[in-house]
Scaffold this motif. Structure first.
Motif, PDB file in Angstrom:
ATOM      1  N   THR A 268       1.920 119.588   5.498  1.00 39.55           N
ATOM      2  CA  THR A 268       2.810 119.403   4.326  1.00 39.55           C
ATOM      3  C   THR A 268       2.124 118.296   3.230  1.00 39.55           C
ATOM      4  O   THR A 268       1.250 117.760   3.410  1.00 39.55           O
ATOM      5  N   HIS A 269       2.926 118.558   2.282  1.00 37.87           N
ATOM      6  CA  HIS A 269       2.605 117.808   1.210  1.00 37.87           C
ATOM      7  C   HIS A 269       3.197 116.493   0.910  1.00 37.87           C
ATOM      8  O   HIS A 269       3.956 115.922   0.175  1.00 37.87           O
ATOM      9  N   CYS A 270       2.664 115.392   1.833  1.00 34.93           N
ATOM     10  CA  CYS A 270       2.973 114.101   1.828  1.00 34.93           C
ATOM     11  C   CYS A 270       2.087 113.146   1.100  1.00 34.93           C
ATOM     12  O   CYS A 270       1.036 114.027   0.628  1.00 34.93           O
TER      13      CYS A 270
ATOM     14  N   ILE B 245      -0.271 111.682  -5.014  1.00 32.61           N
ATOM     15  CA  ILE B 245      -0.333 110.107  -5.430  1.00 32.61           C
ATOM     16  C   ILE B 245       1.366 109.930  -5.780  1.00 32.61           C
ATOM     17  O   ILE B 245       1.420 108.590  -6.142  1.00 32.61           O
ATOM     18  N   GLY B 246       2.190 110.793  -5.574  1.00 34.70           N
ATOM     19  CA  GLY B 246       3.534 110.257  -5.847  1.00 34.70           C
ATOM     20  C   GLY B 246       4.689 110.701  -4.819  1.00 34.70           C
ATOM     21  O   GLY B 246       4.262 110.862  -3.724  1.00 34.70           O
ATOM     22  N   GLN B 247       5.798 110.866  -5.152  1.00 34.58           N
ATOM     23  CA  GLN B 247       6.864 111.284  -4.119  1.00 34.58           C
ATOM     24  C   GLN B 247       6.385 112.699  -3.655  1.00 34.58           C
ATOM     25  O   GLN B 247       5.938 113.534  -4.420  1.00 34.58           O
ATOM     26  N   ALA B 248       6.656 112.881  -2.445  1.00 36.74           N
ATOM     27  CA  ALA B 248       6.050 114.218  -1.653  1.00 36.74           C
ATOM     28  C   ALA B 248       6.845 115.344  -2.544  1.00 36.74           C
ATOM     29  O   ALA B 248       7.949 115.619  -2.320  1.00 36.74           O
ATOM     30  N   PRO B 249       5.919 116.177  -2.843  1.00 37.85           N
ATOM     31  CA  PRO B 249       6.112 117.486  -3.316  1.00 37.85           C
ATOM     32  C   PRO B 249       6.366 118.768  -2.543  1.00 37.85           C
ATOM     33  O   PRO B 249       5.495 119.664  -2.483  1.00 37.85           O
TER      34      PRO B 249
ATOM     35  N   LEU C  46       9.793 112.581   7.210  1.00 34.71           N
ATOM     36  CA  LEU C  46       8.442 112.989   7.811  1.00 34.71           C
ATOM     37  C   LEU C  46       7.462 112.046   6.665  1.00 34.71           C
ATOM     38  O   LEU C  46       6.634 111.556   7.302  1.00 34.71           O
ATOM     39  N   CYS C  47       7.572 112.261   5.469  1.00 33.90           N
ATOM     40  CA  CYS C  47       6.635 111.563   4.393  1.00 33.90           C
ATOM     41  C   CYS C  47       6.735 110.279   4.146  1.00 33.90           C
ATOM     42  O   CYS C  47       5.929 109.590   3.460  1.00 33.90           O
ATOM     43  N   SER C  48       7.584 109.534   4.958  1.00 33.48           N
ATOM     44  CA  SER C  48       7.570 108.070   4.787  1.00 33.48           C
ATOM     45  C   SER C  48       7.004 107.269   6.021  1.00 33.48           C
ATOM     46  O   SER C  48       6.869 106.087   5.998  1.00 33.48           O
ATOM     47  N   ILE C  49       6.199 108.241   6.750  1.00 36.49           N
ATOM     48  CA  ILE C  49       5.513 107.552   7.889  1.00 36.49           C
ATOM     49  C   ILE C  49       4.261 107.568   7.621  1.00 36.49           C
ATOM     50  O   ILE C  49       3.497 108.694   7.468  1.00 36.49           O
ATOM     51  N   ASN C  50       3.315 106.226   7.649  1.00 34.49           N
ATOM     52  CA  ASN C  50       1.974 106.246   7.237  1.00 34.49           C
ATOM     53  C   ASN C  50       1.234 106.147   8.689  1.00 34.49           C
ATOM     54  O   ASN C  50       1.585 105.333   9.420  1.00 34.49           O
ATOM     55  N   VAL C  51       0.349 107.173   8.843  1.00 35.84           N
ATOM     56  CA  VAL C  51      -0.515 106.771  10.135  1.00 35.84           C
ATOM     57  C   VAL C  51      -1.476 105.902   9.978  1.00 35.84           C
ATOM     58  O   VAL C  51      -2.451 106.009   9.132  1.00 35.84           O
ATOM     59  N   PRO C  52      -1.393 104.858  10.710  1.00 34.98           N
ATOM     60  CA  PRO C  52      -2.160 103.633  10.658  1.00 34.98           C
ATOM     61  C   PRO C  52      -3.716 104.020  10.937  1.00 34.98           C
ATOM     62  O   PRO C  52      -4.155 104.933  11.604  1.00 34.98           O
ATOM     63  N   VAL C  53      -4.722 103.400  10.058  1.00 34.25           N
ATOM     64  CA  VAL C  53      -6.223 103.457  10.066  1.00 34.25           C
ATOM     65  C   VAL C  53      -6.619 102.018  10.118  1.00 34.25           C
ATOM     66  O   VAL C  53      -6.243 101.313   9.563  1.00 34.25           O
ATOM     67  N   ARG C  54      -7.732 101.930  10.985  1.00 37.35           N
ATOM     68  CA  ARG C  54      -8.284 100.422  10.783  1.00 37.35           C
ATOM     69  C   ARG C  54      -9.907 100.731  10.715  1.00 37.35           C
ATOM     70  O   ARG C  54     -10.493 101.861  11.279  1.00 37.35           O
ATOM     71  N   ASP C  55     -10.716  99.756  10.586  1.00 37.50           N
ATOM     72  CA  ASP C  55     -11.882  99.605  10.753  1.00 37.50           C
ATOM     73  C   ASP C  55     -12.237  99.522  12.205  1.00 37.50           C
ATOM     74  O   ASP C  55     -11.593  98.515  13.077  1.00 37.50           O
TER      75      ASP C  55
END
Length: 309
Positions: A175-177, A201-205, A298-307
């Motif tokens: 999806t275009h999140c 870079i904006g609201q999910a199209p 769906l598109c308001s959930i960010n999957v965490p990334v870490r070093d």
């Protein structure tokens, strides 16, 4: 990728619900993402395949993209070929449309460009069959989001990517999140080779879903892609060469010297901690949030990334 057996998945979800509940009982507030991530176990984090990680170096900083070969295998392979042929090195950010996309590629590929000066694609294919959807594969990890969706009968996460699916057609798609990396194309569906890419870079199209191939997502560097000056031309294209930002280099992580590789880990979206993050965001309650939403899209959930530690 390892999948949890149904019995273990059910247990993990119970644990996921129990964790924020226990933390909330202690403080009277919904635990923050940091609090939940601090309790994540090492096995809940995954290290992406270096063959699927693209590192784009801009003057402003580094952008790290994870390709999605399980969903768009031909495009992932063609992008790898382009990167290994140094196709993107010295090309540019060519378009920034407010609340929509940042796009990069060959400036001469624009409608006003000089097609005789187009950079060669080298060994990469000029055209590819469209990969807008794929058959549902029960072997891939799947974490369903039960809150419903406007654009698809079912949505969830697979391998860290937000995915929609329709069991009546047997198809699923990326999806275009925010942060999705898509393949720009002309009118013909086979014209998207990966030689020009864009990031949301904006609201999910979401209306773009199943009309363009989504080849990956940004893991790091969205703060750079979203901060470029907006283009003043039609659709946000830059009208003057000096407005563009030159791409210093684009490299596959697998081809970088070990000492220079960014060491990133992504939270598994089939993990108890990810389920706990969703539940905490769905029913957030603290001094500021006094009325929990009770649902999440769906598109308001960010999957965490870490070093990596």
């Amino acid at each position: 990728m390892r999948r949890l057996a149904p019995s273990l998945l059910g247990l993990s979800l119970l644990c996921a619900l129990a964790l924020p509940a226990a933390m909330a009982a202690e403080s009277g507030k919904t635990p923050s993402p940091k609090e939940l991530l601090d309790h994540a176990k090492p096995e809940e984090w995954r290290s992406p395949d270096p063959q699927n990680i693209v590192v784009m170096q801009l003057p402003q900083g580094r952008v790290v993209i994870e390709l999605a070969p399980d969903f768009t295998p031909r495009h992932a392979e063609n992008i790898r070929t382009l990167v290994r042929g140094h196709y993107f090195d010295g090309l540019a950010i060519i378009r920034v449309q407010d609340n929509f996309v940042t796009q990069w590629g060959d400036p001469e590929d624009d409608d006003k460009g000089d097609k005789s000066k187009l950079r060669s694609l080298g060994k990469a294919s000029k055209t590819l069959p469209p990969e807008y959807t794929r058959p549902i594969d029960d072997k891939l990890p799947w974490t369903a989001l039960p809150d419903g969706d406007v654009y698809a009968p079912e949505v969830g996460f697979s391998e860290g990517f937000p995915v929609a699916r329709d069991k009546t057609t047997g198809q699923e798609w990326l999806t275009h999140c925010y942060g999705a990396v898509g393949v720009a194309r002309d009118v013909g569906p086979e014209t998207g080779s990966g030689s020009s890419l864009y990031a949301i870079i904006g609201q999910a199209p979401r209306g773009l879903d199943r009309n363009l191939a989504v080849a990956g997502r940004v893991l790091q560097g969205m703060e750079f892609l979203s901060a470029f000056p907006r283009g003043t031309g039609a659709l946000g294209f830059y009208e003057k060469p000096e407005q563009r930002t030159t791409i210093r280099s684009v490299t596959l992580l697998a081809d970088m010297p070990a000492a220079q590789r960014p060491k990133l880990q992504v939270l598994r979206t089939d993990s108890p901690t990810f389920a706990a993050l969703i539940e905490a965001k769905r029913n957030r309650h603290d001094d500021f949030y006094t009325v929990p939403a009770g649902k999440i899209d769906l598109c308001s959930i960010n999957v965490p990334v870490r070093d990596a530690k």
